[in-house]
Enzyme design. Structure first.
Site, PDB file in Angstrom:
ATOM      1  N   ASP A   1      81.010   0.220 136.773  1.00  9.12           N
ATOM      2  CA  ASP A   1      79.795   0.727 136.146  1.00  9.12           C
ATOM      3  C   ASP A   1      80.085   1.583 134.917  1.00  9.12           C
ATOM      4  O   ASP A   1      79.229   1.720 134.036  1.00  9.12           O
ATOM      5  CB  ASP A   1      78.995   1.550 137.164  1.00  9.12           C
ATOM      6  CG  ASP A   1      78.508   0.704 138.335  1.00  9.12           C
ATOM      7  OD1 ASP A   1      77.990  -0.398 138.081  1.00  9.12           O
ATOM      8  OD2 ASP A   1      78.655   1.146 139.488  1.00  9.12           O
TER       9      ASP A   1
ATOM     10  N   ASN B   1      87.705  -4.165 130.714  1.00  5.79           N
ATOM     11  CA  ASN B   1      88.592  -3.030 130.936  1.00  5.79           C
ATOM     12  C   ASN B   1      89.751  -3.520 131.794  1.00  5.79           C
ATOM     13  O   ASN B   1      89.595  -3.707 133.005  1.00  5.79           O
ATOM     14  CB  ASN B   1      87.848  -1.898 131.636  1.00  5.79           C
ATOM     15  CG  ASN B   1      88.760  -0.737 132.008  1.00  5.79           C
ATOM     16  OD1 ASN B   1      89.904  -0.660 131.558  1.00  5.79           O
ATOM     17  ND2 ASN B   1      88.267   0.172 132.832  1.00  5.79           N
TER      18      ASN B   1
END
EC number: 2.7.1.91
Length: 649
Positions: free
Chosen positions: A240, A181
């Site tokens: 996470d 990401n």
């Protein structure tokens, strides 16, 4: 089928993951021989150095470390850097000099990441010259023997007691899919990946492909269409939240029961790095943040090894379900998590700021918490009925026609597309012929001219690859990963999740045999608490954040959901003391009367306050009653080998 003990290790070294329960039983290695003492010498030799040709060193390899002692020009009484723990080594490769005058010598290079005096890690390469024989072939064989022995120790592979140590002892490099990401944390995830992660896993000889995610739920869509048999693990390079997408993407597949067993790993580059903090502790490292935590977790990934991962099946008020590897939160914790989103540019500091603001406007919430204590868990859960396997595994096929130009970057980013900071030859794609196992990624090896840069030194180049041994199959060509919505099986009957919906959930998943339908009475044996709460937290691993140890005794595979709650009536100062003590995992020793704890197998939470925030693994979900059951060992987590346990707080 015999259930796996919570403390049982799935596998120590890198290898192909089991494709079924029967294969998993066959793949389990027999009990290893008694471990050698940490100081038992395995190899010993005398070598030169590079680039300083006049220096000579005596090297001794033990199961835990490489001992280096300088012999010339002046022996060191107390050698600096003479002990290299294997926990700080990422990999090793063999090299050859380009100088005609040095044609007979061979070299091996060891890549280490020692901790400095201030605690930070820095990359260091140590290169040794093998020149004890008259021919290059003999010297190369000795260099390969040392490199192979060191790589076997790093990956937990046994060395032959009296046999010859050759490169054939090393298996084919594992194939990893990295999902990055680029906006993770403070937007530094992609830079950290290029600067720290890719060089290290290249040094370790791991084969990988890399994809940058471009939107929310992108990773979830991708894993629905992957042919998972082509990968030995999926590793997220973010916080996470990206791993939450991956696990719930598995849940959306018709073959979810096999898909969810795919080994997953996490390299922390986000704001919330709770699971990485638990992995770091499991590996025996001291608590770390930022780049230091990333390097620790990368070292553990390079070593290989996995453990069963407990997963919670969470059922929401609407009846939809999702998998949780981390936590379910209500009250103060979820308020801080969601309300601090606007401070994401601060990285992990956003939680500190959010905590201060949350304390200033402290709320209480009325609700009902019911749980099934761990002591009344049935001996063995009722297995869920297996879903029929599809005729052909899901795969993302190339688009039939050229797609129109798009503004975003290409989805498929293989190794050959990435400019690595290490000066090295062009890296090949995973479909290239398999090289000598001890060389770096897919046959490429680092040039040591960039590591040492000595004036007038002849740079070293990688050894030419040897033919693959007969027992080591060629690396299979990987299916291309293309743009667009993943291909789904018509028999699934489910539409793909809507892109951009943070609370996208599934109706698939394991059978919750301990839970009655939401809204119906609970069976006997449950404990119910009702009243005003400041927070309620149901957590699986030990860490709530990289530096917050909410459940100090929790393990990845203990089969428990650890319930923590704080009742109303606590002062702001006392709540602050709890979170400060949580950094050391000592908050339960404060004797706070409002703090409660219970170990459970399942729980139900019924908020009685009309407004509030609920999160699952840090992702906001619909507000209302929910319930969850822990499913022991449902997933597989890439953790690396366990380290020496730290002293409990």
């Amino acid at each position: 089928m015999e259930t796996q003990r919570p403390d049982q290790e799935l596998t120590w070294s890198w290898g192909h993951r089991p494709r079924s329960a029967l294969d998993g039983a066959k793949a389990m290695a027999p009990p290893p021989p008694p471990p050698l003492a940490a100081s038992t010498p395995l190899l010993h030799g005398e070598f030169g150095s590079f680039p300083a040709r006049s220096s000579r060193f005596a090297l001794t390899l033990t199961p835990q470390a490489l001992h280096i002692q300088r012999l010339r020009p002046k022996p060191e009484a107390r050698p600096r850097g003479g002990l290299v723990p294997l926990a700080e080594v990422s990999g090793c490769c063999t090299l050859r000099s380009r100088s005609p005058s040095d044609a007979a010598a061979a070299y091996f290079c060891i890549y280490t990441y020692p901790q400095g005096r201030r605690g930070g890690r820095r990359r260091a390469a140590r290169t040794f010259r093998v020149d004890g024989a008259a021919t290059y072939e003999e010297n190369r064989a000795e260099a390969q023997r040392w490199a192979t022995a060191l790589m076997c120790l790093l990956r937990g592979l046994p060395l032959p007691g009296d046999g010859e140590i050759t490169p054939e002892l090393l298996p084919k490099p594992p194939r990893l899919l990295l999902l990055v990401n680029p906006l993770g944390g403070r937007g530094l995830a992609w830079q950290w990946c290029k600067t720290h992660v890719l060089p290290m896993i290249s040094e370790a000889g791991l084969s990988f492909n890399l994809i940058q995610t471009e939107r929310q739920n992108h990773a979830r869509e991708l894993v629905q269409g992957l042919r998972l048999s082509e990968w030995d693990g999926i590793v997220t390079v973010s916080g996470d939240g990206l791993l939450f997408e991956v696990l719930n993407g598995f849940l959306d597949r018709p073959d979810w029961e096999e898909a969810v067993k795919t080994p997953v790993g996490i390299l922390p580059c986000g704001s919330g790095n709770a699971l990485a903090g638990a992995v770091n502790q499991h590996g025996g490292f001291e608590p770390a943040l930022g780049v230091d935590l990333l390097l620790n977790c990368s070292l553990l990934l390079c070593r290989g090894g996995s453990r069963p991962l407990d997963l919670m099946s969470v059922t929401l008020a609407s009846g939809s379900r999702c998998l949780s590897f981390l936590s379910v939160a209500w009250g103060f914790v979820s308020d801080v998590d969601i309300q601090s989103e606007r401070f994401r540019a601060l990285g992990s500091a956003r939680f500190t700021l959010g905590t201060v603001l949350g304390l200033a406007t402290l709320h209480t919430y009325r609700g009902r918490l019911s749980y099934l204590p761990a002591t009344v868990e049935p001996t063995s859960p009722t297995p869920a009925r297996g879903l029929p396997r599809a005729k052909s595994e899901l795969t993302l096929a190339p688009a039939p026609a050229p797609a129109p130009p798009v503004a975003h970057s290409p989805l498929h980013r293989s190794v050959s597309d990435l400019p690595l900071p290490l000066p090295q030859p062009a890296l090949t794609s995973p479909g290239s012929p398999e090289p000598l196992p001890i060389l770096s990624l897919n046959g490429g090896g680092p040039e040591l001219a960039g590591d040492w840069g000595g004036a007038g030194d002849a740079p070293l180049s990688p050894d030419p690859p040897l033919p693959s041994p007969p027992s080591s199959p060629k690396a299979a060509l990987l299916s291309p990963i293309t743009e667009g919505v993943p291909e789904t099986l018509a028999s699934s009957g489910l539409p793909p999740p809507t892109p951009g919906s943070p609370g996208a959930v599934s109706t698939r998943g394991p059978h919750d045999h301990l839970l009655p339908p939401l809204g119906t009475p609970l069976p006997p044996g449950w404990v119910t608490l009702e009243g005003d709460f400041v927070l309620m937290l149901a957590i699986s691993p030990s860490h709530l954040g990289a530096d917050l140890v909410a459940a100090p005794h929790a393990r990845f595979d203990d089969g428990l959901v650890h319930l923590c709650w704080v009742r109303g009536g606590i002062s702001r100062a006392a709540l602050l003391r709890l979170f400060l003590a949580m950094e050391r995992g000592s908050h339960f020793s404060l004797g706070c009367p409002q703090l409660g704890y219970a170990a459970a197998r399942a729980f139900r939470l019924e908020p009685l306050t009309p407004r509030g925030v609920l999160t699952v693994d840090g992702e906001q979900v619909e507000y209302g009653p929910l319930q969850a059951q822990m499913h022991p060992g449902l997933g597989t987590l890439l953790t690396g080998p366990p380290g020496c346990p730290r002293r409990e707080p």
